[in-house]
Design an enzyme around this catalytic site. Sequence first.
Site, mmCIF file in Angstrom:
data_model
loop_
_atom_site.group_PDB
_atom_site.id
_atom_site.type_symbol
_atom_site.label_atom_id
_atom_site.label_comp_id
_atom_site.label_asym_id
_atom_site.label_seq_id
_atom_site.Cartn_x
_atom_site.Cartn_y
_atom_site.Cartn_z
ATOM 1 N N GLU A 1 0.869 -1.179 0.000
ATOM 2 C CA GLU A 1 0.000 0.000 0.000
ATOM 3 C C GLU A 1 0.907 1.231 0.000
ATOM 4 O OE1 GLU A 1 -2.040 0.903 3.573
ATOM 5 O OE2 GLU A 1 -3.666 1.942 2.569
ATOM 6 N N HIS B 1 -5.410 6.159 -1.491
ATOM 7 C CA HIS B 1 -4.621 7.306 -1.016
ATOM 8 C C HIS B 1 -4.417 8.266 -2.188
ATOM 9 C CE1 HIS B 1 -3.534 6.095 3.131
ATOM 10 N NE2 HIS B 1 -3.761 4.892 2.654
ATOM 11 N N HIS C 1 -9.687 0.958 0.999
ATOM 12 C CA HIS C 1 -10.522 1.610 2.025
ATOM 13 C C HIS C 1 -11.282 2.824 1.468
ATOM 14 C CE1 HIS C 1 -6.958 4.098 2.713
ATOM 15 N NE2 HIS C 1 -6.329 3.155 3.381
ATOM 16 N N ASN D 1 -11.890 6.628 2.818
ATOM 17 C CA ASN D 1 -10.767 7.086 3.639
ATOM 18 C C ASN D 1 -9.569 7.377 2.743
ATOM 19 O OD1 ASN D 1 -12.099 4.762 5.817
ATOM 20 N ND2 ASN D 1 -11.834 6.881 6.452
ATOM 21 N N ALA D 2 -8.931 8.549 2.979
ATOM 22 C CA ALA D 2 -7.747 8.977 2.226
ATOM 23 C C ALA D 2 -8.013 9.096 0.729
ATOM 24 C CB ALA D 2 -6.553 8.047 2.486
ATOM 25 N N ASP E 1 -14.991 -0.537 11.407
ATOM 26 C CA ASP E 1 -14.573 -0.679 12.807
ATOM 27 C C ASP E 1 -15.338 0.265 13.736
ATOM 28 O OD1 ASP E 1 -13.515 1.707 11.978
ATOM 29 O OD2 ASP E 1 -11.495 1.362 12.729
ATOM 30 N N ASP F 1 -7.679 -3.336 8.078
ATOM 31 C CA ASP F 1 -6.570 -2.375 8.117
ATOM 32 C C ASP F 1 -5.913 -2.425 9.505
ATOM 33 O OD1 ASP F 1 -4.793 -0.551 7.077
ATOM 34 O OD2 ASP F 1 -6.153 1.155 7.107
HETATM 35 ZN ZN LIG Z 1 -4.333 3.234 3.930
#
Ligand SMILES: [Zn+2]
Length: 437
Positions: A153, A229, A250, A253-254, A285, A310
């Site tokens: 990643e 990302h 994910h 996120n990012a 989560d 993660d």
């Molecule tokens: Zn990440």
Amino acid sequence: MPMAVSPERPRSGITKLTGGRVVRGSELVEEDVWISSVTGKILNSQEVFYEHHVVADDIVDLQGKILCPGFIDVQFNGGFGFDFSTIPQDMATYRKGVGRLNRQLVRTGVTSYLPTIPSQLPEVYHNALPFLGPSGKERNPWEGSESLGAHCEGPFISPTKNGIHSLAVLQAAGNGFQDFEACYGAENLRASDTSPPAVSMITAAPEVAGVFEAIKETTRRGIKFSIGHTESTFEEATDAIHAGATMITHLFNAMRPLHHRNPGVFGTLGEAEAKERPYFGIISDGIHLHPTTVKIAWNAHPDGFILVTDAMKTVGLPDGVYDWTNGDRFVKKGPLLTREGTGTIAGSSATLIECASNFWTWSHATIPEVLRSVTSTPAEMLGIAERKGTLNPNADADLLVLDAQELANGRRNFTVHQVYKFGSLVYDGSEGVKADV
Ligand SMILES: [Zn+2]
């Protein structure tokens, strides 16, 4: 007078699991499942019983519990105090650490996974990746959870969507795939005669120089390309998918959030053609995403929905402050994990079964739908749906026996009762741990 010795039937290595509720597609059905610890596979029960008249060594009554394939986590950075990104002086220590982690991880119901290394300097990848490639060749159940290949990643990600990845190690890929080879090690991106590449998946940002150009060669080698990302616009993400990207790391996120005039990476789930829609990871989560956000993603494209943890090395450890790599430290407080000093969310401390329980609690998804997101969908994404994430005959006999409880307060919980790896019972919640840790 000599004692009579009863002739002992030779052991067949076969177990018959009966009386369970078995996940079959979108249904829970009552049927028997036969597995072999000799081949490590699920048997065709018709054949076994009616044609070969095989007798099982063990008949296990599941008493109405759920029988499903073992869980697959495609984003797992470490746990139980071990971090795939931390390289010790002596690589024998690293190998031992990976082995111990695998035997602990299998007890949580994760029978196979992608060991994940977030952005690091090339030397970390060069050292670690030879130990993180696909590990199931020996088919030894006592080795615990099995690597399906590493997930790299970064470090070819956006400096403005780095999350907790250290800015100092991020790179562009001006020379395209050659820069991937220089960073991860050419030998780790190459299949041998007997095994696939050590790396199974790469997360990178398509808008970073040279990354888009590297997608084709990455996927040609059987390595999955995941968008993450990233500052990608909807158009850039769509182009990456046309070039071979099949996954989003994910989701939400990012990455650039959905904007009504540019829906960003998330917008690719709105494509009219189902085959153009990527798979995507979701961290349920209870911290990374609002429950409603998780439901929106599920409703947008249930066939692509994959729960990931993660998880960091603090899974299974007490609250406190822990050293990480690149001189950073993070703070664990319950399931919340933040980077010291910044408060940025730093991966999770949740197990995959906790994430599955959360998703089941928050959504209207049925039990088979929830379980699919941690079994057959990740297996499909990885292109291994024939042998993992399924209870079909000939698949690997990686199985879980689960309790599923709906509490009065609306909370729904799965718990791992038993784990079978390659046809052997390696964890029994009622008898304690079988695998030697
Ligand atoms: Zn990440």
